[in-house]
Write an enzyme that holds these catalytic residues in place. Structure first.
Site, PDB file in Angstrom:
ATOM      1  CG  ASN A 316      24.149 112.131  19.158  1.00  0.00           C
ATOM      2  OD1 ASN A 316      23.826 112.281  17.979  1.00  0.00           O
ATOM      3  ND2 ASN A 316      23.878 111.023  19.822  1.00  0.00           N
ATOM      4  CG  HIS A 352      22.784 104.939  23.097  1.00  0.00           C
ATOM      5  ND1 HIS A 352      22.062 106.062  23.436  1.00  0.00           N
ATOM      6  CD2 HIS A 352      23.811 105.380  22.327  1.00  0.00           C
ATOM      7  CE1 HIS A 352      22.621 107.127  22.901  1.00  0.00           C
ATOM      8  NE2 HIS A 352      23.681 106.755  22.217  1.00  0.00           N
TER       9      HIS A 352
END
Length: 462
Positions: A316, A352
Site C-alpha cells: 500500500n 479504514h
C-alpha cells in the site's frame, strides 16, 4: 436486465455480487484506457476531464446505484471550499474535518461485522484525494523555498475548475481502489506530458500488460488459496481444537492469501494507470524508462523481505506515501518522531473504519516496527551478531526469520480482518496471546542484550 445477469454471474462464480461488480469495473479500466489512447490522447484537457468524469460516474453507478451522490456531493463541496476559502489554513482544516467526518458517518451507518463492498469503499480513496487537494492548493501559495521537493511536485499554482476536479476524482484507473496521485500529476496526464516520448503516445503497453498478468496471477492465488483459509474458520471449535503449531501456521497462510486480495486489485489498477501514461516516472540512473509512479505494491520486496518494516514499506505504498507527506511530516512541529508516527497510524486506523480491530492492528504495527528497529540496530552494532548474519548459516536463519516475520505479520492482521473485539479476542486467546508476549519480552530483553553483545566505547583520555 443487468441485475439478473449479475446475479447469475455471481452465482456461477461463487462470489458475492458486489465483489463481481467491483472486479468487472476494475477490468473495464483497460477498454476505457484503450479508447483514451486511440481517440482522446490529443484532445483538449476539457474533453479528457469530461471523459474521465463520465466513465468514472458510470462505474460508480454500476457498483453503487443512486449512492453515487455521496462522492458527487463531497467533490462539489471540496471545490467550493477551494474557491470560497482560498489558500488558508482554515480551508485545509475545514476540508480535513468535513471529508473525514463524512466518511466516518458513512462507516457508522453502513458498517457490519463483515467485509462489505459499499459506497464507503471507494469513498475512503476519494477522501484522501480531496484532503490532499486542499493541502496542495494551500502549498501553491507559499514561497518555493518554504516547500519540500514533494510539496513542490504537488503544489497547485491556481484553483482548478470543477470539471477538472471531477475528472481527477473519478478517473477510472484510481476511483475504486486507488492509487493515490496528485491533481498536479493528473494535469500533466491530460496535457500529454506523461510519456517516454514527449508529445506522443507513451510506449506503455508492455509494462501495463506485465502488471496486469502479475495481478491476474495474484488473483488466481487468492481465488485458489483463500477458500482453504477462510476468516470464519478462526471462530470454529475445530480451529480451537487444533494443535498450537497448526494454529500458528494457519495464521501465516491465511495472512498471505488474505493480502493477495488487495495486491491483485492494486496491480490490475496500476496496469490501467500505466497504459494511459499516469504511471510514467521518468528514467533511472541507467537511462531506462520507469513506469512505477502509481505502484501500490513492491512485489519482489513484499515476497522476499524477512523484515516487518520491509513488508510495510512494500505494501500500500501510495497510501503510505500520502500519509507520510500530509500527516507525518506536517506534524514536525510536535518535535517528536514517535508521536508523529503514532498519530499517523491512528489516522490510518480511523480512515479504514470504526471497528476496534483496525485500531488494534495499527497500534501493534507501531510496537512491532519500533521493536524491530531496536533489534536491527543491535545486530548492526554487535560484532557477534553481524558476523552471524554474514555467515554461511544465514540461509537457515533467513528461513526462521521468514517464519517469525509472517507469523507476526499475520498476528496483527487478525483483528484487521475480523473487525470486532469478540472475534479477534477469541483468536488471540486460542494462541495464548503469543504475539503480545513475544514483543513484550523482546522490548524488555533488547536493552540487556545490547549491554551484553555491544562492546562499550572506551572514553578517550584527556
Amino acid at each position: 436486465m443487468a441485475a439478473p445477469l449479475m446475479e447469475g454471474l455471481s452465482e456461477y462464480l461463487g462470489s458475492p455480487e458486489p465483489a463481481v461488480r467491483l472486479m468487472i469495473s476494475i477490468f473495464l479500466g483497460y477498454p476505457f484506457a484503450i479508447v483514451y489512447r486511440k481517440f482522446l490522447f490529443r484532445q483538449s484537457p476539457l474533453v479528457i476531464h469530461l471523459y474521465h468524469t463520465l466513465t468514472g460516474l458510470a462505474l460508480a453507478a454500476f457498483n453503487f446505484g443512486s449512492q453515487v451522490y455521496h462522492s458527487a456531493l463531497c467533490i462539489v463541496i471540496q471545490f467550493l471550499l477551494l474557491r470560497l476559502m482560498g489558500r488558508t489554513v482554515t480551508a485545509v482544516l475545514s476540508s480535513f474535518l468535513f471529508q473525514m467526518t463524512y466518511l466516518l458517518v458513512g462507516y457508522y451507518y453502513t458498517a457490519t461485522e463483515e467485509y462489505d463492498i459499499k459506497w464507503t469503499m471507494p469513498h475512503c480513496v476519494l477522501t484522501l484525494k480531496l484532503i490532499g487537494l486542499s493541502f496542495d492548493y494551500y502549498d501553491g501559495g507559499k514561497e518555493p523555498s518554504q516547500l519540500s521537493a514533494e510539496q513542490k511536485n504537488g503544489a497547485l499554482s491556481e484553483v482548478p475548475s470543477l470539471l477538472e476536479v471531477c475528472g481527477f476524482s473519478y478517473f477510472y484507473g484510481g476511483f475504486l481502489v486507488g492509487p493515490q496521485f496528485t491533481l498536479r500529476r493528473y494535469q500533466q496526464l491530460t496535457s500529454g506530458q506523461l510519456s517516454d516520448t514527449p508529445g506522443e503516445l507513451p510506449n506503455s503497453v508492455v509494462p501495463a500488460v506485465k502488471r496486469l498478468l502479475l495481478g491476474l496471477f495474484c488473483l488466481t492465488m487468492f481465488t485458489i488459496g483463500a477458500p482453504h483459509y477462510p476468516d470464519t474458520y478462526y471462530l470454529t471449535d475445530e480451529f480451537e481444537a487444533q494443535p498450537f503449531w497448526y494454529r500458528c501456521v494457519f495464521i501465516i497462510l491465511w495472512a498471505k492469501f488474505y493480502l493477495y486480495k488487495y495486491v491483485s486489485c492494486w496491480l490490475i489498477s496500476e496496469g490501467v494507470c500505466i497504459l494511459v501514461g499516469l504511471g510514467y516516472n521518468g528514467t533511472n540512473e541507467k537511462g531506462e524508462h520507469q513506469w512505477d509512479a502509481c505502484a501500490n505494491i513492491k512485489m519482489w520486496m513484499f515476497e522476499t523481505t524477512p523484515l516487518f518494516t520491509g513488508t510495510i514499506s512494500s505494501f500500500n505504498t501510495n497510501t503510505n506515501a500520502w500519509v507520510a507527506r500530509h500527516i507525518f511530516k506536517r506534524l514536525k512541529f510536535l518535535g517528536n518522531k514517535l508521536v508523529s508516527q503514532f498519530a499517523s497510524l491512528v489516522f490510518l486506523a480511523i480512515w479504514h473504519g470504526l471497528h476496534s480491530g483496525y485500531l488494534l492492528c495499527f497500534s501493534m504495527e507501531f510496537i512491532i516496527v519500533n521493536v524491530e528497529k531496536t533489534g536491527m540496530a543491535l545486530v548492526k552494532d554487535s560484532p557477534v551478531l553481524t558476523k552471524l548474519a554474514n555467515s554461511p548459516l544465514y540461509p537457515a536463519i533467513y528461513v526462521v526469520q521468514q517464519f517469525i516475520h509472517w507469523l507476526f505479520m499475520g498476528y496483527p492482521l487478525v483483528p484487521f480482518g475480523l473487525f470486532t473485539y469478540d472475534k479477534w479476542l477469541k483468536v488471540y486467546s486460542s494462541v495464548y496471546f503469543c504475539g503480545h508476549i513475544f514483543f513484550f519480552v523482546a522490548y524488555l530483553a533488547l536493552p540487556y542484550l545490547r549491554k551484553a553483545l555491544v562492546p562499550r566505547k572506551e572514553k578517550k583520555q584527556e
